[in-house]
Design a protein around this motif. Structure first.
Motif, PDB file in Angstrom:
ATOM      1  N   VAL A 147      -0.672  -8.224   7.756  1.00 31.18           N
ATOM      2  CA  VAL A 147      -1.711  -7.157   8.048  1.00 31.18           C
ATOM      3  C   VAL A 147      -1.461  -5.658   8.673  1.00 31.18           C
ATOM      4  O   VAL A 147      -1.671  -4.878   8.372  1.00 31.18           O
ATOM      5  N   ARG A 148      -0.352  -6.020   9.670  1.00 31.54           N
ATOM      6  CA  ARG A 148       0.101  -4.864  10.375  1.00 31.54           C
ATOM      7  C   ARG A 148       0.766  -3.765   9.254  1.00 31.54           C
ATOM      8  O   ARG A 148       0.672  -2.676   9.412  1.00 31.54           O
ATOM      9  N   ALA A 149       1.392  -4.295   8.210  1.00 32.91           N
ATOM     10  CA  ALA A 149       2.137  -3.768   7.305  1.00 32.91           C
ATOM     11  C   ALA A 149       0.974  -2.863   6.362  1.00 32.91           C
ATOM     12  O   ALA A 149       1.176  -1.845   6.167  1.00 32.91           O
ATOM     13  N   GLU A 150       0.053  -3.672   6.278  1.00 41.61           N
ATOM     14  CA  GLU A 150      -1.316  -3.188   5.458  1.00 41.61           C
ATOM     15  C   GLU A 150      -1.634  -2.149   6.020  1.00 41.61           C
ATOM     16  O   GLU A 150      -1.994  -0.952   5.703  1.00 41.61           O
ATOM     17  N   LEU A 151      -2.105  -2.129   7.599  1.00 42.27           N
ATOM     18  CA  LEU A 151      -2.625  -1.135   8.266  1.00 42.27           C
ATOM     19  C   LEU A 151      -1.829  -0.029   8.434  1.00 42.27           C
ATOM     20  O   LEU A 151      -2.190   1.184   8.211  1.00 42.27           O
ATOM     21  N   ALA A 152      -0.409  -0.007   8.631  1.00 44.98           N
ATOM     22  CA  ALA A 152       0.552   1.013   8.612  1.00 44.98           C
ATOM     23  C   ALA A 152       0.475   1.856   7.469  1.00 44.98           C
ATOM     24  O   ALA A 152       0.577   3.036   7.225  1.00 44.98           O
ATOM     25  N   LYS A 153       0.504   1.168   6.203  1.00 49.44           N
ATOM     26  CA  LYS A 153       0.363   1.835   4.728  1.00 49.44           C
ATOM     27  C   LYS A 153      -0.942   2.380   4.884  1.00 49.44           C
ATOM     28  O   LYS A 153      -0.974   3.599   4.263  1.00 49.44           O
ATOM     29  N   ASN A 154      -2.233   1.875   5.138  1.00 48.00           N
ATOM     30  CA  ASN A 154      -3.415   2.334   5.098  1.00 48.00           C
ATOM     31  C   ASN A 154      -3.105   3.682   6.087  1.00 48.00           C
ATOM     32  O   ASN A 154      -3.958   4.749   5.670  1.00 48.00           O
TER      33      ASN A 154
END
Length: 179
Positions: A147-154
Motif C-alpha cells: 500500500v505504501r508503494a502504491e501510495l508513493a506511486k500515486n
C-alpha cells in the motif's frame, strides 16, 4: 414663319451683336489682362513676355489661348494627382485588409490552441482529483508495504499531473482556476 418668330430672331441677333461689342474690350478670364483686338485667334496680344492669341468659348468668355492651355494642363495634372493619391490610398486599404485577414487567421489558430489547452487542463484536473481520492483512501487504509508503494506511486503521478496541469493552464490563459 410667324411674325413672332422674326421678332425673336431679330432680338437674339441684336443681343448677340451687343454682347460682341461689349466683349471687344474684354479681359482674359484667367490672367485678367485686357484683350486688345476684336479679332479672336488672329491678332496677338501681349501677356507678360509671352505673345498669345485669344479665343471666345461657346459660353462667350474670352481667354488668351496660352492661358486657357496652361489652365487646362493644370486641371489635367490635378486630376492625375488626385487619381494617383486615390490609387495609393486604395492600395494601403487593400494591404491593411490583407493584414487583418492574416491576423484573424492567427487569432483563430491561437484561440483553438487555447481551447485545446483548457480542455486538457479540465481533463488533468479530473485525473488529479481522482488520484487524490485514491491517495486519501490509501492513507486511511492499512500501512502495508504494498500500500505504501502504491501510495508513493500515486503521489508521484499526482505531482506529474500537477506539473502537466500548470503547463496546460499557462498555455490556456489566466482564466483557469488552479487546484
Amino acid at each position: 414663319a410667324a411674325p413672332g418668330d422674326q421678332l425673336v430672331f431679330a432680338l437674339s441677333e441684336a443681343v448677340k451683336e451687343r454682347l460682341e461689342d461689349l466683349n471687344e474690350a474684354a479681359e482674359c478670364q484667367i490672367c485678367l489682362t485686357r484683350l486688345k483686338s476684336s479679332a479672336p485667334k488672329r491678332i496677338a496680344s501681349q501677356v507678360g513676355d509671352v505673345t498669345s492669341r485669344w479665343t471666345i468659348t461657346q459660353c462667350r468668355h474670352h481667354y488668351h489661348t496660352q492661358c486657357l492651355a496652361r489652365w487646362w494642363a493644370q486641371v489635367v495634372s490635378n486630376r492625375r494627382e488626385k487619381e494617383s493619391a486615390e490609387s495609393a490610398e486604395s492600395a494601403r486599404a487593400r494591404e491593411a485588409q490583407a493584414r487583418l485577414t492574416v491576423l484573424d487567421a492567427v487569432l483563430a489558430a491561437g484561440e483553438a490552441e487555447v481551447e485545446a489547452a483548457r480542455s486538457l487542463a479540465v481533463e488533468l484536473r479530473a485525473q488529479l482529483e481522482a488520484r487524490g481520492e485514491q491517495n486519501n483512501q490509501a492513507k486511511a487504509g492499512s500501512r502495508s508495504g504494498a500500500v505504501r508503494a502504491e501510495l508513493a506511486k500515486n503521489e508521484a503521478e499526482e505531482a506529474s499531473l500537477r506539473a502537466d496541469l500548470n503547463l496546460a493552464e499557462q498555455r490556456g490563459g489566466a482564466g483557469l482556476v488552479a487546484v
